[in-house]
Design an enzyme around this catalytic site. Sequence first.
Site, PDB file in Angstrom:
ATOM      1  N   LYS A 113       0.818  -1.209   0.000  1.00  0.00           N
ATOM      2  CA  LYS A 113       0.000   0.000   0.000  1.00  0.00           C
ATOM      3  C   LYS A 113       0.859   1.268   0.000  1.00  0.00           C
ATOM      4  O   LYS A 113       0.437   2.311  -0.487  1.00  0.00           O
ATOM      5  CB  LYS A 113      -0.932   0.024   1.214  1.00  0.00           C
ATOM      6  CG  LYS A 113      -1.858  -1.177   1.349  1.00  0.00           C
ATOM      7  CD  LYS A 113      -2.936  -1.188   0.292  1.00  0.00           C
ATOM      8  CE  LYS A 113      -4.067  -2.167   0.613  1.00  0.00           C
ATOM      9  NZ  LYS A 113      -3.675  -3.588   0.601  1.00  0.00           N
TER      10      LYS A 113
HETATM   11  C1  LIG Z   1      -4.283  -4.665   0.121  1.00  0.00           C
HETATM   12  C2  LIG Z   1      -3.477  -5.876   0.063  1.00  0.00           C
HETATM   13  C3  LIG Z   1      -3.731  -6.876  -0.886  1.00  0.00           C
HETATM   14  C4  LIG Z   1      -4.874  -6.792  -1.865  1.00  0.00           C
HETATM   15  O1  LIG Z   1      -4.696  -5.772  -2.811  1.00  0.00           O
HETATM   16  P1  LIG Z   1      -5.948  -5.227  -3.635  1.00  0.00           P
HETATM   17  O2  LIG Z   1      -5.453  -4.068  -4.381  1.00  0.00           O
HETATM   18  O3  LIG Z   1      -6.981  -4.867  -2.610  1.00  0.00           O
HETATM   19  O4  LIG Z   1      -6.415  -6.340  -4.502  1.00  0.00           O
HETATM   20  C5  LIG Z   1      -2.900  -7.976  -0.924  1.00  0.00           C
HETATM   21  N1  LIG Z   1      -1.884  -8.101  -0.033  1.00  0.00           N
HETATM   22  C6  LIG Z   1      -1.629  -7.182   0.893  1.00  0.00           C
HETATM   23  C7  LIG Z   1      -0.518  -7.407   1.860  1.00  0.00           C
HETATM   24  C8  LIG Z   1      -2.404  -6.029   0.979  1.00  0.00           C
HETATM   25  O5  LIG Z   1      -2.131  -5.112   1.909  1.00  0.00           O
END
Ligand SMILES: *Cc1c(COP(=O)(O)O)cnc(C)c1O
Length: 495
Positions: A113
């Site tokens: 993120k």
């Molecule tokens: C948010 C997240 C995901 C999923 O990503 P999306 O964009 O919501 O599909 C997968 N792994 C981790 C560690 C995340 O923080």
Amino acid sequence: MKEILYKSTRSDGAPILASRAILMGLAEDGGLFVPTQIPALDRSLSDLAKMDYRGVAYEVMKLMLTDFTEEELKGCIANAYGSNFDTESIVPLHRADGAYFLELFHGPTIAFKDMALQILPHLMTTSAKKNHEDKEIVILTATSGDTGKAAMAGFADVEGTRIMVFYPKDGVSSIQERQMLTQKGGNTRVVGIRGNFDDAQNAVKEIFGDSALRAEMAQKGFAFSSANSINIGRLVPQIVYYVFAYTRLLKEGVISDGDKVNFVVPTGNFGNILAAYYAAKMGLPVGKLVCASNSNKVLYDFFTTGTYDKNREFILTSSPSMDILISSNLERLIYHISGNSAEKTAALMQDLREKGAYAITEEMRGGLDLFAGGYATEEETAGAIRRVYEKDSYVIDPHTAVAADVYDKYRAQTGDGTPAVIASTASPFKFENSVMQALGEPSDLPDLELADRLSEKAGVPVPEAVNVLRTAPVRHNIVCDRDKMKDEVRRFLGI
Ligand SMILES: *Cc1c(COP(=O)(O)O)cnc(C)c1O
């Protein structure tokens, strides 16, 4: 350069500039902003292979955010991708298990993120200036664990902004909760809710859609925006690392210019993999986009049947950031495969709201040929952590392990030997209990002692983001029911 404008997935109002769409987050009709056309990369992949992350970021983002000046965009990029990452290359590729793990977790909160949320505050404050927006920007975010912390880390003490994060009280890992509750910054607030992520996300969407509240806030000098992956200011920076990964493989001679690469993405809200789809549409040579789900396999079922059906049990797994039954960003893909039809998209989203399900036409299914779907059970996820460690002494987190398992099965079933990049979305330290358990190690230990043991096992130092938790004081302690979330917003704003 061609101006790229943005419009809602649900109606055909006048398209708006990127900076406006970033400020608004969500369209007024509840739809998501999509580009009216997808620009093509205008630099060759070999040229991009000579650039560093910041260089590639500029070349990709300038095509999508056309109303930002070169100086503005380069300024945002320089602020976002620098010494706040613990590695010069920003996103290293690690070869293991017959694939390339793209480590997207070297930012301040050790999950992918950060890739978008380190730059979003800069894109947003720049957008505010460009649009002469003088109201204080209020970021409201629902998180399944990683977004909230990453968003706060990005927005903490950014002038002219406030950020409020809602998370499911019993649905995040111990390290994740600790990271959030110790968040600094006078403009931050964290609230645990009694409910799951979908409850939190739905309530946030409702608050966004509350026009009376919006008007009252405007009068008092506040404007809502969103840091969730529905904001194009998050989506666009995520396109960058797919292009970057490809160009690194090119640079290392693993592939030749034009060769296809498969991307395997552990998916929840469908933001990360949608960015890969846009990268492909911009001209990146992509073979397959393998969408990897955990036991909440709504997306797997969608790709295999053409029906999206959220009417099922919500399962808490060891990959909580993917415990999602409504993948918001899928709406954008639906829009594109419907031939950019707001009318069709709106009708399907109405079905989703009213019946919890919708089915796409055979014709629309034809637009999904880039995608393959798979899922991993809890046992398979733990098995993948163990397998990759035993094979290559490489420790991966449960989200990444979902992708590793799905890729393993995909390769066995299809015989597809195209070089593959697995999006490695979190550091194993963020989910150390599940990781140590999978490795057959004692896991019932205090967080930080466990971190030290994992460090020994993995042969990598404890990340700074975890080390600071040893002494960081808890600064947040509010818990509420989901129907009280709006009251908490009012309290935070003092209205
Ligand atoms: C948010 C997240 C995901 C999923 O990503 P999306 O964009 O919501 O599909 C997968 N792994 C981790 C560690 C995340 O923080």
